[in-house]
Design a protein around this motif. Structure first.
Motif, PDB file in Angstrom:
ATOM      1  N   GLY B 122      11.957 -12.386  66.304  1.00 48.89           N
ATOM      2  CA  GLY B 122      13.062 -11.940  65.907  1.00 48.89           C
ATOM      3  C   GLY B 122      14.189 -12.902  66.327  1.00 48.89           C
ATOM      4  N   ALA B 123      15.592 -12.044  66.150  1.00 52.56           N
ATOM      5  CA  ALA B 123      16.919 -13.061  65.970  1.00 52.56           C
ATOM      6  C   ALA B 123      16.707 -13.983  65.009  1.00 52.56           C
ATOM      7  N   THR B 124      16.589 -13.679  64.314  1.00 53.45           N
ATOM      8  CA  THR B 124      15.530 -14.417  62.743  1.00 53.45           C
ATOM      9  C   THR B 124      17.291 -13.529  61.869  1.00 53.45           C
ATOM     10  N   ASP B 125      17.939 -14.118  60.886  1.00 54.45           N
ATOM     11  CA  ASP B 125      19.057 -13.759  60.170  1.00 54.45           C
ATOM     12  C   ASP B 125      17.933 -12.716  59.034  1.00 54.45           C
ATOM     13  N   PRO B 126      18.307 -11.398  59.514  1.00 55.42           N
ATOM     14  CA  PRO B 126      17.221 -10.849  58.622  1.00 55.42           C
ATOM     15  C   PRO B 126      17.511 -10.797  56.975  1.00 55.42           C
ATOM     16  N   ALA B 127      18.214 -11.622  56.490  1.00 52.84           N
ATOM     17  CA  ALA B 127      17.997 -12.154  55.293  1.00 52.84           C
ATOM     18  C   ALA B 127      17.216 -12.943  55.142  1.00 52.84           C
ATOM     19  N   GLU B 128      17.144 -13.224  55.806  1.00 52.51           N
ATOM     20  CA  GLU B 128      15.631 -14.558  55.377  1.00 52.51           C
ATOM     21  C   GLU B 128      14.091 -14.189  55.760  1.00 52.51           C
ATOM     22  N   MET B 129      13.893 -12.485  56.115  1.00 56.46           N
ATOM     23  CA  MET B 129      12.907 -12.127  56.623  1.00 56.46           C
ATOM     24  C   MET B 129      13.355 -11.675  56.159  1.00 56.46           C
ATOM     25  N   GLU B 130      13.586 -10.907  54.113  1.00 55.80           N
ATOM     26  CA  GLU B 130      13.918  -9.562  53.787  1.00 55.80           C
ATOM     27  C   GLU B 130      12.552  -9.865  52.944  1.00 55.80           C
ATOM     28  N   SER B 131      12.464 -11.023  52.083  1.00 58.43           N
ATOM     29  CA  SER B 131      11.845 -11.242  51.054  1.00 58.43           C
ATOM     30  C   SER B 131      10.124 -10.662  51.586  1.00 58.43           C
ATOM     31  N   ALA B 132      10.003 -11.571  52.870  1.00 60.69           N
ATOM     32  CA  ALA B 132       8.393 -11.403  53.729  1.00 60.69           C
ATOM     33  C   ALA B 132       8.176  -9.935  54.677  1.00 60.69           C
ATOM     34  N   ALA B 133       9.192  -9.000  53.995  1.00 62.27           N
ATOM     35  CA  ALA B 133       9.254  -7.949  54.483  1.00 62.27           C
ATOM     36  C   ALA B 133       8.843  -7.074  53.604  1.00 62.27           C
ATOM     37  N   ARG B 134       9.411  -7.204  51.867  1.00 64.55           N
ATOM     38  CA  ARG B 134       8.993  -6.746  50.961  1.00 64.55           C
ATOM     39  C   ARG B 134       7.687  -7.185  50.894  1.00 64.55           C
ATOM     40  N   ASN B 135       7.567  -8.221  51.053  1.00 69.30           N
ATOM     41  CA  ASN B 135       5.383  -8.287  50.486  1.00 69.30           C
ATOM     42  C   ASN B 135       4.838  -8.021  51.879  1.00 69.30           C
ATOM     43  N   LEU B 136       5.093  -7.633  52.501  1.00 72.37           N
ATOM     44  CA  LEU B 136       4.766  -6.671  53.734  1.00 72.37           C
ATOM     45  C   LEU B 136       4.240  -5.341  52.919  1.00 72.37           C
ATOM     46  N   ALA B 137       4.854  -5.000  52.808  1.00 73.55           N
ATOM     47  CA  ALA B 137       5.161  -3.342  52.803  1.00 73.55           C
ATOM     48  C   ALA B 137       3.739  -3.611  51.705  1.00 73.55           C
ATOM     49  N   ALA B 138       3.205  -4.534  50.711  1.00 70.43           N
ATOM     50  CA  ALA B 138       2.401  -4.050  49.695  1.00 70.43           C
ATOM     51  C   ALA B 138       1.306  -4.155  51.192  1.00 70.43           C
ATOM     52  N   LEU B 139       0.808  -5.017  51.514  1.00 71.61           N
ATOM     53  CA  LEU B 139       0.186  -5.186  52.638  1.00 71.61           C
ATOM     54  C   LEU B 139      -0.424  -4.239  53.301  1.00 71.61           C
ATOM     55  N   LEU B 140       0.820  -3.681  53.947  1.00 71.37           N
ATOM     56  CA  LEU B 140       0.311  -2.458  54.512  1.00 71.37           C
ATOM     57  C   LEU B 140       0.097  -1.175  53.428  1.00 71.37           C
ATOM     58  N   LYS B 141      -0.121  -1.390  52.506  1.00 73.25           N
ATOM     59  CA  LYS B 141      -0.274  -0.201  51.373  1.00 73.25           C
ATOM     60  C   LYS B 141      -1.847  -0.441  51.260  1.00 73.25           C
ATOM     61  N   GLY B 142      -1.773  -1.487  51.166  1.00 77.34           N
ATOM     62  CA  GLY B 142      -3.553  -2.264  50.774  1.00 77.34           C
ATOM     63  C   GLY B 142      -4.687  -1.363  51.709  1.00 77.34           C
ATOM     64  N   ASP B 143      -3.592  -1.728  53.194  1.00 77.04           N
ATOM     65  CA  ASP B 143      -4.349  -0.836  54.914  1.00 77.04           C
ATOM     66  C   ASP B 143      -4.268   0.184  54.427  1.00 77.04           C
ATOM     67  N   GLY B 144      -4.010   0.808  53.566  1.00 77.39           N
ATOM     68  CA  GLY B 144      -3.299   2.210  53.357  1.00 77.39           C
ATOM     69  C   GLY B 144      -2.775   3.067  54.527  1.00 77.39           C
ATOM     70  N   VAL B 145      -1.942   2.395  55.774  1.00 78.01           N
ATOM     71  CA  VAL B 145      -0.491   2.475  56.096  1.00 78.01           C
ATOM     72  C   VAL B 145       0.528   3.433  56.081  1.00 78.01           C
TER      73      VAL B 145
END
Lengths: 245, 153
Positions: B122-145
């Protein structure tokens, strides 16, 4: 935190979150958030209080069942330790260890460093005992000996010997400082007659009464004079908490 | 405790200045009842497996944490000094409530606990997290989350 929820929800993942800073959450407006009044670092409330942790967790998860949003709900309880702090008043937690009080004003770095090494040596057996008892430590990269050697030598103006080839000096100093503080907490709470202090009591003791706190302030001073930008940033922001500078 | 107007300086100004975006849209994904959802923990406490790379800066990257992890193997390398870590030292559930989540799974209050959990710093600029977060969504779906619980520090 809220922005992460926004991005994940935009990609189709239902999210809920705990919020520690209500004003930030009001601005970001993530889909579902539970604001808690706990201090930074303790989003689930209090260590060793599974009943409270469970109530927080349930309150956050139940937002997933809400029909519409965005939702920002306040958790109604405060952490029990906040009340404890108030009760203890100014007397506070008393540490069973009293380290060379004359060192608090000492400016000679070599004398300070010797006192620091004695302090570390005195705490080390308690740290080992705590590790044996709990099979867990928050120390990550630098053992107490390695952390005190790196920080002590840097504070004293020496060229530090880097034992971790994959870390820059600025990262090594930051991690060593955190590891040193973790070591002090684990050691001092393992001593007989010492209940765990509140976070504020520990912080006050570490920064104002130990030679380690003095050494870290000397590390900060040297960092600020270095030409390397990352060392200056580490010194300015990443070694000493804002309320202890 | 952490209402900004009740917080002493200089912490108050420090927190006010943290990057904090506002969005024009408010996404909302409906879902199943809690008792059939699969939950993953997403922390911003700078948590990592012991031996993994420590967090170094505000780059928006994250670490993967297996649901099989034991408390002794989860460590914190968040760069900030301005929050309490002694709570985590005493009980990892204070920032990473995996034990509590498992209890809810056993009791049937949630459907299941995901295989993987994640931590950003945390404390990271959210803009820096955006692409990682969007990729993470695919991983979460893959895990059935179908329920992500985000926990700040």
């Amino acid at each position: 935190m809220g922005a992460l929820a926004h991005y994940l929800e935009s990609e189709g993942i239902p999210t809920t979150q705990i919020s520690l800073i209500r004003e930030h959450t009001e601005t970001i407006r993530p889909p579902r958030a539970l604001w808690v009044s706990f201090e930074l670092g303790r989003p689930l409330g209090a260590p060793g209080n599974p009943a409270l942790q469970r109530r927080v967790l349930m309150a956050a998860l139940q937002l997933l069942d809400a029909p519409e949003g965005p939702l920002l709900v306040d958790f109604p309880e405060e952490a029990p330790e906040d009340a404890l702090d108030d009760d203890r008043g100014l007397e506070g937690w008393s540490c069973p260890v009293s380290f060379a009080p004359e060192m608090r004003q000492e400016t000679d770095l070599e004398r300070l460093r010797s006192a620091f090494n004695r302090e570390v040596a005195e705490l080390l057996p308690w740290y080992d005992l705590n590790l044996e008892r709990h099979d867990r430590t928050a120390v990550v990269e630098f053992s107490p000996d390695a952390a005190s050697e790196l920080l002590g030598s840097f504070a004293a103006g020496e060229q530090p010997v880097m034992t971790k080839a994959d870390l820059s000096l600025s990262t090594a100093l930051r991690l060593a400082a955190q590891d040193l503080k973790s070591f002090y907490f684990e050691a001092v709470t393992a001593r007989p007659g010492s209940a765990a202090p509140s976070s504020g009591e520990f912080s006050r003791w570490f920064w104002q009464e130990t030679t380690a706190g003095r050494i870290l302030k000397a590390v900060k001073e040297r960092c600020l004079k270095e030409t390397d930008k990352s060392l200056r940033k580490t010194g300015a922001l990443l070694l000493i908490p804002l309320d202890q500078t | 405790m952490v209402e900004l107007n009740r917080m002493p300086e200089p912490m108050r100004s420090h927190l006010v200045k943290l990057p904090c975006p506002s969005f024009n849209s408010q996404p909302w994904v409906p879902g199943k009842p809690l008792a059939s959802r699969r939950i993953s923990l997403i922390s911003t406490a700078g948590l990592q497996r012991r031996g993994d790379r420590p967090f170094e800066g505000m780059t928006g990257d994250y670490r993967v944490i297996s649901g099989e992890i034991k408390a002794r193997d989860l460590v914190m390398t968040h760069i900030s000094t301005n929050f309490d870590r002694t709570g985590f030292q005493q009980d990892w559930n204070i920032v990473f409530p995996l034990d509590r989540l498992r209890e809810l799974e056993v009791e049937g209050i949630i459907g299941s606990v995901a295989v993987y959990h994640y931590s950003f710093m945390g404390a990271t600029d959210p803009a820096e997290m955006e692409s990682a977060a969007r990729n993470l969504a695919a991983l979460l779906k893959g895990d059935g989350v179908d329920g992500a619980l985000l926990v700040p520090v």
